[in-house]
Scaffold this active site. Structure first.
Site, PDB file in Angstrom:
ATOM      1  N   ASP A 194       0.824  -1.211   0.000  1.00  0.00           N
ATOM      2  CA  ASP A 194       0.000   0.000   0.000  1.00  0.00           C
ATOM      3  C   ASP A 194       0.861   1.267   0.000  1.00  0.00           C
ATOM      4  O   ASP A 194       0.445   2.314  -0.490  1.00  0.00           O
ATOM      5  CB  ASP A 194      -0.951   0.015   1.197  1.00  0.00           C
ATOM      6  CG  ASP A 194      -2.170  -0.864   0.930  1.00  0.00           C
ATOM      7  OD1 ASP A 194      -2.565  -0.987  -0.240  1.00  0.00           O
ATOM      8  OD2 ASP A 194      -2.713  -1.441   1.890  1.00  0.00           O
ATOM      9  N   ILE A 232      -9.193 -10.266  15.706  1.00  0.00           N
ATOM     10  CA  ILE A 232      -8.660 -10.136  17.066  1.00  0.00           C
ATOM     11  C   ILE A 232      -7.433  -9.239  17.069  1.00  0.00           C
ATOM     12  O   ILE A 232      -7.256  -8.371  17.910  1.00  0.00           O
ATOM     13  CB  ILE A 232      -8.278 -11.529  17.614  1.00  0.00           C
ATOM     14  CG1 ILE A 232      -9.534 -12.366  17.811  1.00  0.00           C
ATOM     15  CG2 ILE A 232      -7.507 -11.415  18.928  1.00  0.00           C
ATOM     16  CD1 ILE A 232      -9.262 -13.806  18.199  1.00  0.00           C
ATOM     17  N   THR A 246     -27.626  -3.681   2.293  1.00  0.00           N
ATOM     18  CA  THR A 246     -26.897  -2.813   3.226  1.00  0.00           C
ATOM     19  C   THR A 246     -26.554  -3.509   4.542  1.00  0.00           C
ATOM     20  O   THR A 246     -25.844  -2.958   5.371  1.00  0.00           O
ATOM     21  CB  THR A 246     -27.718  -1.540   3.557  1.00  0.00           C
ATOM     22  OG1 THR A 246     -28.904  -1.951   4.245  1.00  0.00           O
ATOM     23  CG2 THR A 246     -28.087  -0.780   2.306  1.00  0.00           C
ATOM     24  N   CYS A 280      16.804  -6.572 -11.578  1.00  0.00           N
ATOM     25  CA  CYS A 280      17.373  -7.291 -10.449  1.00  0.00           C
ATOM     26  C   CYS A 280      17.726  -8.730 -10.837  1.00  0.00           C
ATOM     27  O   CYS A 280      18.699  -8.952 -11.556  1.00  0.00           O
ATOM     28  CB  CYS A 280      16.429  -7.212  -9.249  1.00  0.00           C
ATOM     29  SG  CYS A 280      17.321  -7.396  -7.693  1.00  0.00           S
ATOM     30  N   HIS A 324      15.583  -1.728  -8.694  1.00  0.00           N
ATOM     31  CA  HIS A 324      14.159  -1.832  -9.063  1.00  0.00           C
ATOM     32  C   HIS A 324      13.622  -0.455  -9.454  1.00  0.00           C
ATOM     33  O   HIS A 324      13.115   0.272  -8.598  1.00  0.00           O
ATOM     34  CB  HIS A 324      13.344  -2.341  -7.877  1.00  0.00           C
ATOM     35  CG  HIS A 324      13.583  -3.782  -7.554  1.00  0.00           C
ATOM     36  ND1 HIS A 324      12.874  -4.799  -8.130  1.00  0.00           N
ATOM     37  CD2 HIS A 324      14.464  -4.373  -6.717  1.00  0.00           C
ATOM     38  CE1 HIS A 324      13.296  -5.967  -7.664  1.00  0.00           C
ATOM     39  NE2 HIS A 324      14.262  -5.726  -6.798  1.00  0.00           N
ATOM     40  N   GLU A 372      10.966   0.276 -10.864  1.00  0.00           N
ATOM     41  CA  GLU A 372       9.497   0.390 -10.766  1.00  0.00           C
ATOM     42  C   GLU A 372       9.033   1.085  -9.494  1.00  0.00           C
ATOM     43  O   GLU A 372       7.955   1.674  -9.457  1.00  0.00           O
ATOM     44  CB  GLU A 372       8.841  -0.997 -10.877  1.00  0.00           C
ATOM     45  CG  GLU A 372       9.078  -1.969  -9.715  1.00  0.00           C
ATOM     46  CD  GLU A 372      10.328  -2.813  -9.868  1.00  0.00           C
ATOM     47  OE1 GLU A 372      11.286  -2.360 -10.541  1.00  0.00           O
ATOM     48  OE2 GLU A 372      10.377  -3.927  -9.305  1.00  0.00           O
TER      49      GLU A 372
HETATM   50  N1  GLN Z   1      17.575 -13.302  -5.758  1.00  0.00           N
HETATM   51  C1  GLN Z   1      18.429 -12.268  -6.244  1.00  0.00           C
HETATM   52  C2  GLN Z   1      19.304 -11.685  -5.154  1.00  0.00           C
HETATM   53  O1  GLN Z   1      19.035 -11.857  -3.996  1.00  0.00           O
HETATM   54  C3  GLN Z   1      17.620 -11.173  -6.907  1.00  0.00           C
HETATM   55  C4  GLN Z   1      16.669 -10.500  -5.971  1.00  0.00           C
HETATM   56  C5  GLN Z   1      15.650  -9.655  -6.676  1.00  0.00           C
HETATM   57  O2  GLN Z   1      15.418  -9.819  -7.868  1.00  0.00           O
HETATM   58  N2  GLN Z   1      15.015  -8.745  -5.961  1.00  0.00           N
HETATM   59  O3  GLN Z   1      20.289 -11.046  -5.440  1.00  0.00           O
END
Ligand code: GLN
Length: 556
Positions: A74, A150, A190, A389, A526, A528
């Site tokens: 989130d 809970i 509702t 990655c 990353h 993204e």
């Molecule tokens: N498994 C790989 C590493 O630990 C790549 C991890 C990933 O893609 N976030 O380096």
């Protein structure tokens, strides 16, 4: 703004997955559009200290912040919808709260008192909420889970008390519920909402606003009925109807009068909201001129929920190019079998019709060879390729094996005894964030040993990466343990794999490219996590553009 920080607490009822995170993010977007500054926080009732160790299939993506916190997905919505910067204080779990209370108890901070849920845990929760309440007009706090669980009770008790602490006009409660449409009866019901609100009231919280998730627009009569039973103003009952794109949610809420009601209840005077950029965004997402198909090659179970930010970043890349991005998920295990001729499907058959190939991040050895096959296909057929990655690591392995003829080259993550460990666990590396040399032990592989969060990267000016970013110094977020092994740098470079992005000291390889390929890039980070709908990430923008060009060329 001249008033004290205000708080909005968002809870969820009836069942999970109603979109509480998105609703909170959209509220943030609306308040920002009125000129207010906001931040958001997620309180998760589970016991894990962070979601880093949780199964991504169960929990979805782990979102990584600049400061290296592994957080709930989130927080990704919060960053994409608002300009708030998330960090380790924006996500607390029961585990994290209890951990700190127990540490205090061990240190003797409670002076021999009996440590209890009320007041010690609840006080700690309130302290954590206040941590993010500096220099912002409004803090939006989302409570994970569903009313009736809970585990969420201490959090609900804390937010109940919070209103008395800060004063009535400084805190409100928004409750998200479900108003299901029952086909056989031909009407919406509702009752679940009434029950959920009753449950909330039994613990002392009267919601100020209800967001009613529903397939059908709620009529005035239905809203009046809900208002009556739940003790609310009619204009505090808001329809949260299913929409075509998530970026429509703020606009929909605005039309329902949500932001107006919030500022009225919190007694804030603001300008009228400026929502033009949201309207334009939605128009672009809904009516693109072009379309492009991206093949995402991953482990089957990882492919949907665990790539939230990736999927959004691809949408953003599409928006930047006026194109709809069609995602085709390709199970990398099928690509493995294909090579061995087991399924009758072949690698080419599966990858032929895509315009670009993306191998995302991942952990675990399943489907690894299939990912390597996909990289090979992209390299040999000159298809635009983005490896993220693990995807970059696969690109290095594929190149080492098939171009540099380092037979059996691998990452030590998957083959400890490989003759050519082109990807390995670096024992020591200089960490810019702490200014210290970090040491990593091979035996301590789980948790705590990852390179996490934002790291600087220097780009070679003569590179695709530099052209894409338009600058030579960048910073991107990481979440991985393994690194490129510099021992193989020279030989791979000689064969045509270019290391175009590295840590400023040149030691950590962050980006690899191919010499003779129209668009081939692998990055150890990353990208993204930093893409925004209003500001698409340069790598996704450029990758989608390359895929579009590839498609156009193929069709002439
Ligand atoms: N498994 C790989 C590493 O630990 C790549 C991890 C990933 O893609 N976030 O380096």
């Amino acid at each position: 703004m001249g008033f004290k920080t205000k708080f909005i607490f968002v809870t969820g009822g009836v069942l999970s997955s109603l979109g509480k995170g998105l609703a909170s993010a959209a509220i943030g977007a609306l308040l920002e559009s009125r000129g207010l500054t906001v931040t958001l926080q997620k309180l998760d009732p589970y016991i894990n200290v962070d979601p880093g160790t949780m199964n991504p299939f169960q929990h979805g993506e782990v979102f990584v912040t600049d400061d290296g916190a592994e957080t709930d997905l989130d927080l990704g919505h919060y960053e994409r919808f608002t300009s708030a910067k998330m960090g380790c204080n924006n996500n607390f779990t029961s585990g994290k709260i209890y951990y700190s209370v127990i540490m205090k108890e061990r240190r003797g901070d409670y002076l021999g008192g009996t440590v209890q849920v009320i007041p010690h845990i609840t006080d700690e929760i309130k302290r954590c909420i206040r941590l993010v309440a500096k220099d912002v007009d409004v803090v939006i706090v989302e409570i994970g889970g569903t009313i009736g669980d809970i585990e969420s009770l201490p959090f609900l008790e804390a937010i109940r008390q919070f209103r008395s602490d800060v004063g009535k006009q400084n805190a409100i409660y928004i409750h998200l519920t479900l108003v299901p449409y029952i086909k056989t009866a031909g009407e919406v019901k509702t009752k679940p909402t009434q029950h959920s609100v009753k449950e909330l009231r039994s613990i002392g919280i009267q919601p100020d606003i209800l967001l009613c998730r529903t397939e059908k627009e709620l009529t005035k009569e239905i809203k009046a009925k809900i208002a009556l039973f739940c003790n609310l103003d009619v204009d505090a009952v808001i329809t949260a109807k299913d929409v075509e794109t998530v970026y429509e949610v703020p606009l929909f809420f605005h039309r329902e009068g949500l932001d107006e009601k919030i500022v009225e209840l919190l007694n804030i005077w603001t300008r009228a909201p400026k929502l033009k950029h949201w309207e334009e965004l939605v128009k672009k997402v809904k009516n693109p001129e072009d379309e492009v198909t991206i093949g995402i090659v991953g482990k089957y179970i990882d492919l949907r929920e665990s790539y939230k930010s990736l999927n959004e970043a691809l949408v953003h890349g599409g928006v930047a190019n006026n194109a709809r991005v069609i995602l085709r998920y390709i199970d990398s295990e099928d690509l493995e079998k294909a090579e061995r001729g087991y399924t009758g499907k072949d690698v080419e058959g599966m990858l032929m019709s895509v315009d670009g190939i993306l191998v995302p991040g991942g952990f675990g050895s399943r489907g690894i060879e299939g990912k390597i096959n996909a990289v090979r296909f992209a390299r040999e057929n000159r298809i635009p390729f983005l490896g993220i990655c693990l995807g970059m690591q696969m690109a290095v392995i594929e190149f080492a094996r098939n171009v540099a003829h380092l037979e059996g080259a691998h990452s030590t993550e998957f083959d400890e005894n490989t003759k050519f460990p082109v990807i390995y666990l670096m024992k020591e590396w200089y960490d810019y964030k702490s200014g210290e040399v970090q040491r990593r032990e091979v035996c301590s592989q789980k948790g705590g040993t990852m390179r996490l969060g934002s790291y600087p990267c220097s780009l070679k000016t003569d590179s695709l990466a530099f052209r894409v970013y338009g600058k030579s110094q960048i910073a991107e977020r990481h979440r991985h343990r393994y690194e490129f092994n510099n021992k193989y740098r020279k030989i791979l470079e000689e064969k045509g794999l270019k290391m175009t992005g590295t840590s400023p000291d040149g030691e950590l390889v962050e980006i690899v490219e191919l010499k003779d390929h129209p668009w081939f890039l692998g990055c150890q980070f990353h990208p993204e996590f930093k893409s925004r709908p209003m500001d698409p990430h340069p790598l996704f923008r450029a990758f989608i553009r390359a895929a579009l060009e590839n498609r156009k060329q193929a069709s002439v």
